[in-house]
Write an enzyme that holds these catalytic residues in place. Structure first.
Site, PDB file in Angstrom:
ATOM      1  N   GLY A  54       0.843  -1.190   0.000  1.00 37.80           N
ATOM      2  CA  GLY A  54       0.000   0.000   0.000  1.00 37.80           C
ATOM      3  C   GLY A  54       0.872   1.232   0.000  1.00 37.80           C
ATOM      4  O   GLY A  54       2.066   1.146   0.292  1.00 37.80           O
ATOM      5  N   CYS A  81       5.360  -6.092   1.361  1.00 41.73           N
ATOM      6  CA  CYS A  81       5.688  -4.673   1.245  1.00 41.73           C
ATOM      7  C   CYS A  81       5.137  -3.896   2.442  1.00 41.73           C
ATOM      8  O   CYS A  81       5.592  -4.094   3.556  1.00 41.73           O
ATOM      9  CB  CYS A  81       5.192  -4.135  -0.113  1.00 41.73           C
ATOM     10  SG  CYS A  81       5.886  -2.523  -0.495  1.00 41.73           S
ATOM     11  N   TYR A  82       4.132  -3.045   2.239  1.00 41.03           N
ATOM     12  CA  TYR A  82       3.534  -2.361   3.395  1.00 41.03           C
ATOM     13  C   TYR A  82       3.060  -3.400   4.409  1.00 41.03           C
ATOM     14  O   TYR A  82       3.101  -3.164   5.622  1.00 41.03           O
ATOM     15  CB  TYR A  82       2.367  -1.489   2.920  1.00 41.03           C
ATOM     16  CG  TYR A  82       1.606  -0.807   4.032  1.00 41.03           C
ATOM     17  CD1 TYR A  82       2.096   0.328   4.637  1.00 41.03           C
ATOM     18  CD2 TYR A  82       0.384  -1.318   4.470  1.00 41.03           C
ATOM     19  CE1 TYR A  82       1.401   0.950   5.667  1.00 41.03           C
ATOM     20  CE2 TYR A  82      -0.328  -0.705   5.494  1.00 41.03           C
ATOM     21  CZ  TYR A  82       0.187   0.426   6.087  1.00 41.03           C
ATOM     22  OH  TYR A  82      -0.510   1.039   7.099  1.00 41.03           O
ATOM     23  N   HIS A 173       7.865  -7.621  -3.847  1.00 40.62           N
ATOM     24  CA  HIS A 173       6.563  -8.049  -4.387  1.00 40.62           C
ATOM     25  C   HIS A 173       6.689  -9.407  -5.082  1.00 40.62           C
ATOM     26  O   HIS A 173       7.072  -9.460  -6.256  1.00 40.62           O
ATOM     27  CB  HIS A 173       6.050  -7.011  -5.390  1.00 40.62           C
ATOM     28  CG  HIS A 173       5.588  -5.747  -4.736  1.00 40.62           C
ATOM     29  ND1 HIS A 173       4.299  -5.551  -4.295  1.00 40.62           N
ATOM     30  CD2 HIS A 173       6.257  -4.617  -4.428  1.00 40.62           C
ATOM     31  CE1 HIS A 173       4.182  -4.359  -3.746  1.00 40.62           C
ATOM     32  NE2 HIS A 173       5.360  -3.764  -3.811  1.00 40.62           N
ATOM     33  N   GLU A 175       4.342 -11.143  -6.165  1.00 42.11           N
ATOM     34  CA  GLU A 175       3.227 -11.320  -7.102  1.00 42.11           C
ATOM     35  C   GLU A 175       3.525 -10.763  -8.490  1.00 42.11           C
ATOM     36  O   GLU A 175       2.782 -11.017  -9.427  1.00 42.11           O
ATOM     37  CB  GLU A 175       1.951 -10.675  -6.538  1.00 42.11           C
ATOM     38  CG  GLU A 175       1.914  -9.149  -6.496  1.00 42.11           C
ATOM     39  CD  GLU A 175       2.629  -8.532  -5.301  1.00 42.11           C
ATOM     40  OE1 GLU A 175       3.474  -9.204  -4.687  1.00 42.11           O
ATOM     41  OE2 GLU A 175       2.355  -7.356  -4.994  1.00 42.11           O
ATOM     42  N   GLY A 229      -9.757  -2.424 -29.747  1.00 36.60           N
ATOM     43  CA  GLY A 229      -8.749  -3.122 -28.947  1.00 36.60           C
ATOM     44  C   GLY A 229      -9.231  -4.505 -28.520  1.00 36.60           C
ATOM     45  O   GLY A 229     -10.368  -4.903 -28.776  1.00 36.60           O
ATOM     46  N   ASP A 231      -9.757  -5.703 -25.513  1.00 32.61           N
ATOM     47  CA  ASP A 231     -10.712  -5.817 -24.407  1.00 32.61           C
ATOM     48  C   ASP A 231     -12.158  -5.688 -24.870  1.00 32.61           C
ATOM     49  O   ASP A 231     -13.006  -6.513 -24.535  1.00 32.61           O
ATOM     50  CB  ASP A 231     -10.418  -4.739 -23.345  1.00 32.61           C
ATOM     51  CG  ASP A 231      -8.975  -4.765 -22.903  1.00 32.61           C
ATOM     52  OD1 ASP A 231      -8.329  -5.813 -23.103  1.00 32.61           O
ATOM     53  OD2 ASP A 231      -8.489  -3.753 -22.383  1.00 32.61           O
ATOM     54  N   LYS A 371      -5.052  -8.325 -18.602  1.00 36.29           N
ATOM     55  CA  LYS A 371      -4.861  -8.408 -20.044  1.00 36.29           C
ATOM     56  C   LYS A 371      -4.518  -9.824 -20.526  1.00 36.29           C
ATOM     57  O   LYS A 371      -5.083 -10.309 -21.501  1.00 36.29           O
ATOM     58  CB  LYS A 371      -3.714  -7.462 -20.418  1.00 36.29           C
ATOM     59  CG  LYS A 371      -3.686  -7.087 -21.851  1.00 36.29           C
ATOM     60  CD  LYS A 371      -4.735  -6.072 -22.090  1.00 36.29           C
ATOM     61  CE  LYS A 371      -4.763  -5.413 -23.390  1.00 36.29           C
ATOM     62  NZ  LYS A 371      -5.742  -4.315 -23.378  1.00 36.29           N
TER      63      LYS A 371
END
Ligand code: XMP
Length: 582
Positions: A54, A81-82, A173, A175, A229, A231, A371
């Protein structure tokens, strides 16, 4: 309410919070995101808890916290992290306020490599590890009872554990893809530490999305504004499959901010109508220089066009709702989660569209997907590869790649390079910043990373590839979003796309923004910045080097474009710089 998920991610406001949940699901474990302050009693069903990163400091009274009872609830906890800082702070360790922070790649050295006793969190992992850092504050003393597992050159406590209590934390991180062994670290936490069972199969998603569409739409029909696009195309195809093609209509709006050839390509799509609105968009943007104002105006004009179409086609009679290709990063980076810092305003999240959402007249089938997942879904639907492999292109189009300036100023020479009096957007420690750009003479990514971590007040480093005059003679000039500059950018973008496609370079990268900056001579007032990046989901990105011969031919052709006097290369990763410049 008890959680049905084995893993609950506690949202401390980081832009990566949902990415963590998604990575856990990718590993086959169902996970949910909850507000960080969720009482421990409500988390009783979970085997493991992950406290997200965060943007805050634990010393800020309004910063997110967690119920301290979670640390003795029987669930294993991983702070990221945070989350590490919060765990350390709440359990008696020391967190030191940082001013500049550390963003980007770093190398983690595991103490176990010397001691020989590996932590279950790093099971199977040894030797120096590439990790991704994005933080200001630092843990400088682990809480009593914790051991330090490893550190980097600038962060000596980058991982801690108290295994008997099931508590683990990392400053980096795991992830994000740039942490090379991040997936294994998360997997170790899920299976080795929490003992999770596999209860989630990502292939369930298409039927599940179709069900969600049918539920949201009910007996109505869906109307799409298709951007061309990936999406919106995938979202539209999902709706057609869920509802039948007869109940889905699409319209493509030509804003005048599209790439060369884009609108013509859309004319050949079946079942799609084209709405020409160039004059409306360019008129509203005339004289506007502020990036956020540009985005806002474009959003408002989109809503106006939508309202006009909706009215002329009688789509307000209750039988129609609006479909959108919004994907997950669009919602979180606009502050869509409980506490995510507002990093970007999106055209599909300005108040006009928000009112439609609030009125329940919208369906966004992809709003919890990234994406790469959207592309996978498209493949499952059998959509053509050339549509699915298109690079992402932002809704506000070329407008946010055409920088404007209210002032005229020269470049400022410093020992490290030249500071350009332009502001580009960055994302540091999860919050948004506009800062000047540093130009250096070497195409050296390592040097750029070192400079960006060292020099405060700069969020982007670019390399001067070629300029028609010495850099010291170029000036930033008063400039706006004029048809002339947009045409120049469109031309430059087409050159870059053509050459990077014919060389095959475009298939090796995730996205390749071409940015026009108002830096040049009085005859040729603009320059072009090349921004090829690699990414998986747009949340983090790495600047990619291109082959010399390609760079050579691109810069030769660009310098021959009327009005262009320089070619630069963006060397900055995200964070600290965003992919786009505005
Ligand atoms: P940034 O610049 O935030 O971009 O690193 C991350 C990804 O999002 C795209 N982007 C947008 N897409 N509307 C969009 O539809 C927008 O306003 C917008 N702004 C950025 C960007 O191209 C990149 O892929």
């Amino acid at each position: 309410m008890k959680s049905a998920a084995q893993i609950v991610v506690l949202d401390a406001g980081g832009q990566y919070c949902h990415l963590i949940a998604r990575k856990v699901r990718d590993l086959g474990v169902y996970s949910e995101v909850r507000p960080s302050e969720t009482p421990a009693a409500d988390l009783a069903g979970a085997t493991g808890l992950i406290i997200s990163g965060g943007p805050n400091s634990v010393y800020d009274p309004s910063s997110p916290t967690v119920d301290p009872a979670i640390f003795a609830s029987g669930a294993c906890v991983l702070g990221i992290c945070y989350g590490q800082q919060l765990m350390a702070h709440l359990l008696g360790g020391t967190v030191q306020l940082g001013d500049k922070g550390e963003y980007g790649l770093a190398t983690l050295h595991l103490l176990a490599d010397e001691a020989g006793s590996a932590s279950p969190l790093f099971h199977g992992i040894s030797g120096p590890q590439q990790i991704w850092m994005s933080h200001r504050d630092l843990v400088t003393a682990a809480p009593p009872g914790f051991s330090v597992l490893g550190g980097t050159a600038t962060c000596s406590i980058a991982a801690i554990e108290a295994p008997a209590r099931g508590l683990y934390a990392v400053q980096f991180h795991p992830e994000v893809v740039h942490t090379s062994r991040g997936r294994e670290i998360l997997s170790n936490f899920l299976f080795g530490i929490c003992g999770c069972r596999r209860d989630w199969d990502p292939r369930h998603r298409v039927p599940q999305i179709e069900d969600e569409i049918r539920q949201a739409v009910g007996g109505r029909n869906v109307f799409f504004f298709v951007s061309g696009g990936v999406d919106s195309t995938v979202a539209c195809a999902l709706c057609q499959r869920a509802l039948g093609a007869g109940r889905v209509q699409g319209v493509y709006v030509d804003t005048g901010l599209m790439r060369e050839g884009e609108t013509d390509a859309m004319r050949s799509m079946p079942g799609l109508s084209i709405e020409s609105a160039e004059a409306q968009f360019l008129g509203a943007l005339a004289g506007v220089r502020d990036p956020e104002q540009k985005r806002h105006i474009i959003g408002e004009e989109f809503v106006r066009v939508q309202e006009r179409i909706v009215e002329s086609r009688h789509l307000l009679d209750g039988h129609w709702i609006l479909g959108q290709g919004t994907i997950y990063p669009d919602t979180i980076e606009s502050g869509g989660t409980e506490k995510a810092a507002v990093i970007k305003t999106h055209h599909n999240r300005v108040p006009g569209i928000q009112r439609l959402i609030e009125a329940g007249r919208i369906v966004e089938p992809l709003r919890s997907y990234y994406k790469d997942e959207v592309r996978e879904i498209g493949r499952e639907l059998g959509l053509p590869a050339d549509v699915l492999d298109r690079h992402p292109f932002p809704g506000p189009g070329l407008a946010i790649r055409c920088l404007c300036s209210e002032i005229e100023a020269g470049v400022q020479a410093t020992p490290e390079g030249c500071i350009l009096p332009l502001h580009s957007v960055g994302v540091q420690g999860d919050s948004r910043s506009y800062a000047p750009v540093l130009s250096i003479d070497e195409l050296d990514h390592a040097r750029a990373t070192e400079l960006i971590n060292r020099i405060s007040g700069v969020n982007r480093v670019i390399a001067r590839v070629r300029t028609a005059a010495p850099l010291a003679d170029l000036r930033v000039r008063v400039s706006a979003l004029t048809p002339e500059r947009l045409a120049r950018l469109r031309h430059a973008d087409a050159v870059v796309r053509r050459l990077s496609h014919s060389s095959g370079f475009d298939r090796r990268i995730w996205q390749f923004p071409v940015v026009l900056i108002p830096l040049g001579t009085s005859e040729a007032p603009d320059s072009v910045v090349l921004r090829p990046v690699d990414s998986v989901d747009g949340m983090t990105a790495q600047s990619v080097a291109m082959p010399n011969d390609l760079l050579d031919s691109i810069s030769t052709e660009l310098l021959a474009v009327e009005g262009i006097s320089g070619v630069f290369y963006d060397l900055t990763n995200k964070p600290p710089a965003t992919i786009e410049w505005e």
